[in-house]
Write an enzyme that holds these catalytic residues in place. Structure first.
Site, mmCIF file in Angstrom:
data_model
loop_
_atom_site.group_PDB
_atom_site.id
_atom_site.type_symbol
_atom_site.label_atom_id
_atom_site.label_comp_id
_atom_site.label_asym_id
_atom_site.label_seq_id
_atom_site.Cartn_x
_atom_site.Cartn_y
_atom_site.Cartn_z
ATOM 1 N N ASP A 207 32.051 60.900 46.333
ATOM 2 C CA ASP A 207 30.708 60.352 46.452
ATOM 3 C C ASP A 207 29.734 61.340 45.810
ATOM 4 O O ASP A 207 30.084 62.510 45.592
ATOM 5 C CB ASP A 207 30.356 60.129 47.927
ATOM 6 C CG ASP A 207 30.798 58.753 48.413
ATOM 7 O OD1 ASP A 207 30.791 57.810 47.588
ATOM 8 O OD2 ASP A 207 31.137 58.616 49.598
ATOM 9 N N ARG B 99 42.274 52.541 38.495
ATOM 10 C CA ARG B 99 41.917 51.133 38.586
ATOM 11 C C ARG B 99 40.584 51.006 37.858
ATOM 12 O O ARG B 99 39.739 51.908 37.954
ATOM 13 C CB ARG B 99 41.754 50.824 40.064
ATOM 14 C CG ARG B 99 42.027 49.492 40.627
ATOM 15 C CD ARG B 99 43.192 48.735 40.282
ATOM 16 N NE ARG B 99 42.785 47.347 40.541
ATOM 17 C CZ ARG B 99 43.236 46.309 39.894
ATOM 18 N NH1 ARG B 99 44.117 46.439 38.934
ATOM 19 N NH2 ARG B 99 42.822 45.098 40.204
ATOM 20 N N TYR C 173 38.353 60.671 43.930
ATOM 21 C CA TYR C 173 37.139 59.889 44.145
ATOM 22 C C TYR C 173 36.136 60.758 44.906
ATOM 23 O O TYR C 173 36.450 61.294 45.971
ATOM 24 C CB TYR C 173 37.403 58.598 44.947
ATOM 25 C CG TYR C 173 36.096 57.892 45.183
ATOM 26 C CD1 TYR C 173 35.578 57.030 44.224
ATOM 27 C CD2 TYR C 173 35.323 58.167 46.313
ATOM 28 C CE1 TYR C 173 34.334 56.442 44.400
ATOM 29 C CE2 TYR C 173 34.080 57.584 46.484
ATOM 30 C CZ TYR C 173 33.602 56.722 45.526
ATOM 31 O OH TYR C 173 32.353 56.159 45.682
ATOM 32 N N ARG D 122 32.852 49.273 64.776
ATOM 33 C CA ARG D 122 31.762 49.774 65.617
ATOM 34 C C ARG D 122 31.458 48.758 66.713
ATOM 35 O O ARG D 122 31.273 47.582 66.414
ATOM 36 C CB ARG D 122 30.549 49.878 64.688
ATOM 37 C CG ARG D 122 29.594 50.930 65.053
ATOM 38 C CD ARG D 122 28.488 50.952 64.034
ATOM 39 N NE ARG D 122 28.727 51.867 62.942
ATOM 40 C CZ ARG D 122 28.074 51.779 61.777
ATOM 41 N NH1 ARG D 122 27.223 50.813 61.562
ATOM 42 N NH2 ARG D 122 28.298 52.665 60.855
ATOM 43 N N ARG E 59 41.913 54.579 58.261
ATOM 44 C CA ARG E 59 41.029 54.137 59.340
ATOM 45 C C ARG E 59 40.156 53.017 58.789
ATOM 46 O O ARG E 59 39.996 52.882 57.591
ATOM 47 C CB ARG E 59 40.122 55.292 59.768
ATOM 48 C CG ARG E 59 40.732 56.099 60.887
ATOM 49 C CD ARG E 59 39.849 57.258 61.258
ATOM 50 N NE ARG E 59 40.047 58.377 60.372
ATOM 51 C CZ ARG E 59 39.074 59.167 59.930
ATOM 52 N NH1 ARG E 59 37.836 58.943 60.258
ATOM 53 N NH2 ARG E 59 39.336 60.183 59.153
ATOM 54 N N ARG F 204 32.209 41.713 44.405
ATOM 55 C CA ARG F 204 30.868 41.711 44.995
ATOM 56 C C ARG F 204 29.814 41.295 43.989
ATOM 57 O O ARG F 204 30.043 41.340 42.785
ATOM 58 C CB ARG F 204 30.474 43.059 45.594
ATOM 59 C CG ARG F 204 31.236 44.261 45.141
ATOM 60 C CD ARG F 204 30.766 45.493 45.899
ATOM 61 N NE ARG F 204 31.052 46.677 45.109
ATOM 62 C CZ ARG F 204 30.789 47.899 45.491
ATOM 63 N NH1 ARG F 204 30.195 48.136 46.642
ATOM 64 N NH2 ARG F 204 31.088 48.928 44.723
ATOM 65 N N GLU G 277 30.876 42.147 40.069
ATOM 66 C CA GLU G 277 31.806 43.260 39.854
ATOM 67 C C GLU G 277 33.232 42.739 39.902
ATOM 68 O O GLU G 277 33.667 42.210 40.920
ATOM 69 C CB GLU G 277 31.564 44.290 40.956
ATOM 70 C CG GLU G 277 32.274 45.603 40.752
ATOM 71 C CD GLU G 277 31.871 46.627 41.815
ATOM 72 O OE1 GLU G 277 30.664 46.822 42.059
ATOM 73 O OE2 GLU G 277 32.778 47.207 42.422
HETATM 74 P P1 FDA Z 1 30.808 60.927 35.704
HETATM 75 O O1 FDA Z 1 31.908 60.030 35.295
HETATM 76 O O2 FDA Z 1 29.562 60.328 36.193
HETATM 77 O O3 FDA Z 1 30.437 61.878 34.474
HETATM 78 C C1 FDA Z 1 31.390 62.322 33.537
HETATM 79 C C2 FDA Z 1 30.763 62.189 32.167
HETATM 80 O O4 FDA Z 1 31.633 62.805 31.210
HETATM 81 C C3 FDA Z 1 30.593 60.738 31.723
HETATM 82 O O5 FDA Z 1 29.252 60.493 31.355
HETATM 83 C C4 FDA Z 1 31.541 60.607 30.526
HETATM 84 O O6 FDA Z 1 31.026 59.744 29.519
HETATM 85 C C5 FDA Z 1 31.602 62.040 30.030
HETATM 86 N N1 FDA Z 1 32.831 62.313 29.272
HETATM 87 C C6 FDA Z 1 34.105 62.080 29.656
HETATM 88 N N2 FDA Z 1 34.951 62.448 28.676
HETATM 89 C C7 FDA Z 1 34.206 62.921 27.660
HETATM 90 C C8 FDA Z 1 34.505 63.419 26.364
HETATM 91 N N3 FDA Z 1 35.765 63.478 25.925
HETATM 92 N N4 FDA Z 1 33.489 63.815 25.552
HETATM 93 C C9 FDA Z 1 32.202 63.723 25.983
HETATM 94 N N5 FDA Z 1 31.859 63.251 27.198
HETATM 95 C C10 FDA Z 1 32.846 62.847 28.022
HETATM 96 N N6 FDA Z 1 28.868 57.509 45.209
HETATM 97 C C11 FDA Z 1 28.005 57.503 46.250
HETATM 98 O O7 FDA Z 1 27.668 58.570 46.779
HETATM 99 N N7 FDA Z 1 27.469 56.315 46.699
HETATM 100 C C12 FDA Z 1 27.799 55.121 46.140
HETATM 101 O O8 FDA Z 1 27.310 54.078 46.589
HETATM 102 C C13 FDA Z 1 28.714 55.118 45.037
HETATM 103 N N8 FDA Z 1 29.061 53.955 44.453
HETATM 104 C C14 FDA Z 1 30.010 53.945 43.453
HETATM 105 C C15 FDA Z 1 30.400 52.728 42.912
HETATM 106 C C16 FDA Z 1 31.380 52.692 41.934
HETATM 107 C C17 FDA Z 1 31.803 51.374 41.345
HETATM 108 C C18 FDA Z 1 31.991 53.905 41.510
HETATM 109 C C19 FDA Z 1 33.097 53.877 40.489
HETATM 110 C C20 FDA Z 1 31.572 55.117 42.017
HETATM 111 C C21 FDA Z 1 30.578 55.155 43.003
HETATM 112 N N9 FDA Z 1 30.125 56.356 43.529
HETATM 113 C C22 FDA Z 1 29.234 56.342 44.585
HETATM 114 C C23 FDA Z 1 30.618 57.664 43.019
HETATM 115 C C24 FDA Z 1 29.727 58.272 41.897
HETATM 116 O O9 FDA Z 1 29.690 57.386 40.811
HETATM 117 C C25 FDA Z 1 30.328 59.625 41.478
HETATM 118 O O10 FDA Z 1 30.320 60.501 42.578
HETATM 119 C C26 FDA Z 1 29.608 60.341 40.323
HETATM 120 O O11 FDA Z 1 29.166 59.482 39.329
HETATM 121 C C27 FDA Z 1 30.561 61.358 39.716
HETATM 122 O O12 FDA Z 1 29.898 62.192 38.774
HETATM 123 P P2 FDA Z 1 30.750 63.029 37.730
HETATM 124 O O13 FDA Z 1 29.795 63.900 36.977
HETATM 125 O O14 FDA Z 1 31.895 63.666 38.399
HETATM 126 O O15 FDA Z 1 31.428 61.944 36.772
#
Ligand code: FDA
Length: 367
Positions: free
Chosen positions: A349, A247, A347, A174, A170, A279, A299
């Site tokens: 949020d 990606r 993915y 709007r 989708r 962006r 970015e």
């Molecule tokens: P996250 O990746 O944050 O945490 C995992 C941690 O584990 C990391 O710090 C990593 O270093 C650590 N780790 C991994 N392997 C390890 C290892 N072997 N040893 C030790 N540590 C390790 N959401 C939203 O609501 N609004 C928004 O506007 C956006 N915008 C956005 C932009 C972009 C570019 C992205 C990529 C994502 C967003 N998001 C978002 C999503 C948001 O970033 C996401 O929901 C959270 O950061 C996810 O949190 P997690 O704890 O799951 O992962």
């Protein structure tokens, strides 16, 4: 001995640690990065909270989650209204009456609908076979050519004709003059940045940074009764079914001294094919900043290879099948909880990560 070793000081790991501590459990949180917060980490530079891993706007329809995050810090009234820049022409996003008016001069919703219908009919697509056909069948050719094609091709690194239609099931269209990107009831940016939230969650909990789980796996596992793992699921199982693909992105951040306001909006998307970034974020606008300088981040999407920062999972059939095999193994690890975006190859949020962490907490402690 710890009750939980939490691998990852991101949002999932931090919510879990906070809730476990509240229930009297002893946790050790480790992260391989040199900071807490994972991808929501913000760093104060020149008095401006810089979103180091891309623009993060909190939005949710879930009152319980909104109250939960507001318990850690206050949120401002920021409303996401991104702008698209196509070769110097500016359009409001998401696609709405302001966009259609700039594009075609139409004034009423019926005129806009008629224009889109006419373009869909001319294109004559009945069963979209790829992303290009899917987009045209949803919004017509003009919007596709100027606002979707270049952006999507940069984002995914391939032609829209080679991309599967399912990527855009989708599109937000709007027929009102409303530039608010999200439909959710609650939206804002935490005053003082996202790192403040994580600091509060981890208050009084032992945190070790610059520690990679896989470099000291046995030793770390022996320290706790259970592990909460938020890293990549394929890495946990030593890639035995193959590598899950992502990606990637890279960010170029610049402090600008000679203006206080570089682009007049927090987020501007560059939707042509030629501009290499997708962006530009101007961080101060997330918090209505009045600092003397400004900071912008370009970015750039990029191909991902093992070792690069994984950002967006490529949830096509091949990767989803591979993930299913890892998931089955994960379900047979009674002493390990897998959570967050990397361990579930999804993915999420921020509000969804918090929601899923709270469900995990309930299963672990309250059932
Ligand atoms: P996250 O990746 O944050 O945490 C995992 C941690 O584990 C990391 O710090 C990593 O270093 C650590 N780790 C991994 N392997 C390890 C290892 N072997 N040893 C030790 N540590 C390790 N959401 C939203 O609501 N609004 C928004 O506007 C956006 N915008 C956005 C932009 C972009 C570019 C992205 C990529 C994502 C967003 N998001 C978002 C999503 C948001 O970033 C996401 O929901 C959270 O950061 C996810 O949190 P997690 O704890 O799951 O992962």
């Amino acid at each position: 001995m710890y009750d939980y070793l939490i691998v990852g000081a991101g949002l999932f790991g931090s919510v879990f640690a906070y809730e476990a501590k509240k229930r009297g459990k002893k946790c050790l949180v480790i992260d391989k990065r040199d900071h807490i917060g994972g991808n929501i980490y913000t760093e104060k530079i020149e008095g401006i909270n810089v979103h180091k891993y891309g623009a993060h706007i909190f939005h949710t329809n879930n009152e319980r989650i909104w109250d939960y995050v507001n318990g850690f810090t206050k949120f401002n009234r920021y409303t996401n209204s991104p702008i698209a820049n196509y070769k110097g022409e500016l359009y409001n996003l998401p696609f709405n009456m302001n966009t259609f008016n700039t594009l075609w001069g139409v004034v009423s919703p019926d005129e806009a609908k008629a224009k889109i219908e006419q373009q869909k009919t001319v294109a004559g697509i009945t069963e979209p076979k790829n992303l290009e056909e899917q987009a045209i069948s949803l919004v017509g050719t003009d919007i596709y050519e100027k606002l979707i094609k270049g952006y999507t091709e940069k984002q995914w690194g391939r032609s829209a004709r080679e991309l599967p239609a399912f990527i855009i099931k989708r599109l937000p269209v709007r027929f009102t003059y409303d530039n608010n990107y999200f439909n959710d009831q609650y939206q804002g940016i935490p005053i003082g940045g996202y790192t403040t939230i994580i600091e509060k969650m981890l208050e009084g909990i032992e945190v070790k940074l610059n520690v990679d789980f896989f470099e000291q796996r046995q030793e770390l596992e022996s320290l706790a009764n259970k592990v909460v793992y938020t890293g990549m699921i394929d890495q946990y199982f030593d890639y035995k079914f193959g590598v899950l693909e992502y990606r990637s992105l890279h960010f170029e951040t610049k402090v600008i001294d000679d203006t206080t306001n570089y682009q007049g909006n927090a987020v501007i998307n560059y939707t042509d094919k030629e501009t290499p970034y997708t962006r530009i974020i101007e961080h101060k606008h997330f918090e209505f900043g009045t600092q003397d300088k400004t900071i912008i981040t370009e970015e750039y999407p990029s191909e991902w290879k093992p070792g690069d920062e994984p950002y967006y999972p490529i949830n096509d059939d091949k990767n989803n099948e591979t993930y299913k095999k890892y998931k089955a193994l994960a379900e047979n690890e009674p002493k390990v909880i897998f959570g967050g975006r990397l361990a579930t190859y999804k993915y999420y949020d921020m509000h969804q990560v918090i929601g899923s962490a709270l469900v995990t907490v309930e299963k672990e402690f309250d059932q």
